[in-house]
Design an enzyme around this catalytic site. Structure first.
Site, mmCIF file in Angstrom:
data_model
loop_
_atom_site.group_PDB
_atom_site.id
_atom_site.type_symbol
_atom_site.label_atom_id
_atom_site.label_comp_id
_atom_site.label_asym_id
_atom_site.label_seq_id
_atom_site.Cartn_x
_atom_site.Cartn_y
_atom_site.Cartn_z
ATOM 1 N N LYS A 1 0.831 -1.214 0.000
ATOM 2 C CA LYS A 1 0.000 0.000 0.000
ATOM 3 C C LYS A 1 0.861 1.258 0.000
ATOM 4 C CE LYS A 1 -2.028 -0.976 3.857
ATOM 5 N NZ LYS A 1 -1.255 -2.161 4.226
ATOM 6 N N ARG B 1 -9.351 1.645 10.179
ATOM 7 C CA ARG B 1 -8.881 0.339 10.644
ATOM 8 C C ARG B 1 -10.024 -0.582 11.053
ATOM 9 N NH1 ARG B 1 -3.424 0.042 11.215
ATOM 10 N NH2 ARG B 1 -2.301 1.970 11.556
ATOM 11 N N ARG C 1 12.683 -7.536 2.884
ATOM 12 C CA ARG C 1 12.756 -6.077 3.002
ATOM 13 C C ARG C 1 13.726 -5.678 4.121
ATOM 14 N NH1 ARG C 1 7.234 -2.754 3.741
ATOM 15 N NH2 ARG C 1 7.328 -3.444 5.891
ATOM 16 N N ARG D 1 13.016 -1.228 10.122
ATOM 17 C CA ARG D 1 11.797 -0.884 10.850
ATOM 18 C C ARG D 1 11.525 -1.933 11.924
ATOM 19 N NH1 ARG D 1 7.378 0.301 6.187
ATOM 20 N NH2 ARG D 1 6.112 -0.669 7.797
ATOM 21 N N ARG E 1 0.992 -8.129 13.941
ATOM 22 C CA ARG E 1 0.291 -7.097 13.178
ATOM 23 C C ARG E 1 -0.684 -7.715 12.179
ATOM 24 N NH1 ARG E 1 4.020 -3.780 10.029
ATOM 25 N NH2 ARG E 1 2.262 -2.409 9.714
#
Length: 193
Positions: free
Chosen positions: A13, A88, A127, A139, A150
């Site tokens: 996204k 959300r 990543r 991250r 998550r």
């Protein structure tokens, strides 16, 4: 053009949002950034949010929608905006729809990135390795265990938005597992630009 991008973490996204910002000349709105800006600016809704955050509580849907309502009034968002990470929950979506209706606005598109969740974990690990190889900070949420948490939260809280927007006849889907440029083309076809 007012657009919502849906999909689990790691679905692409953010990558597609950046491309949409460049192509359409509309801002990507991050609720986190908007909250911090409203607090820093001392807006009425920002002061409410600050009081809640200072207590260590989560900011209510009403406050978040209020911050978005203020933000979309700014000049750069007059032609539209891209939301990634909001809403959300279905309750947030309903509150957001009501706020837009009060302003005489409506969404133009809700694009969902369909992905293979097992492949997403591999994508996140890759990543993280690429980020590390570039000498950049990885991250915190690019840890496979954090990512799985998550993903679980997405499944229970956010995935029901698909049915909500499908019921409104607004949901369009793209295969988020395709190469990035192919996903860009698919999104472009959905949006007609």
């Amino acid at each position: 053009m007012r657009i919502i991008l849906l999909g689990p973490p790691g679905a692409g996204k953010g990558t597609q949002a950046v491309r949409l910002v460049e192509r359409l000349g509309i801002p990507q709105l991050s609720t986190g950034d908007m909250l911090r800006a409203a607090v820093a600016a001392g807006t009425p809704v920002g002061l409410k949010a600050k009081a809640v955050m200072d207590r260590g509580d989560l900011v209510s849907d009403d406050i978040v929608v209020g911050i978005i309502a203020d933000r979309i009034e700014e000049a750069d968002a007059k032609k539209g905006f891209i939301l990634d990470g909001f809403p959300r929950t279905v309750a947030q979506a309903e509150a957001f729809d009501s706020m837009l209706a009060e302003k005489g606005l409506k969404l133009d598109a809700v694009v969902e990135f369909k992905v293979d969740e097992n492949a997403l974990v591999e994508r996140i690990v890759k990543r993280a390795k690429e980020t590390e190889a570039r000498g950049e900070q990885v991250r915190k949420d690019d840890n496979p265990e954090v990512f799985k948490t998550r993903l679980d939260a997405y499944r229970t809280q956010t995935a029901p938005l698909s049915a909500y927007y499908q019921g409104k006849g607004m949901l369009k889907t793209v295969d988020g597992m395709e190469p990035i440029d192919d996903v860009t083309v698919a999104v472009k076809e959905i949006l007609g630009r």
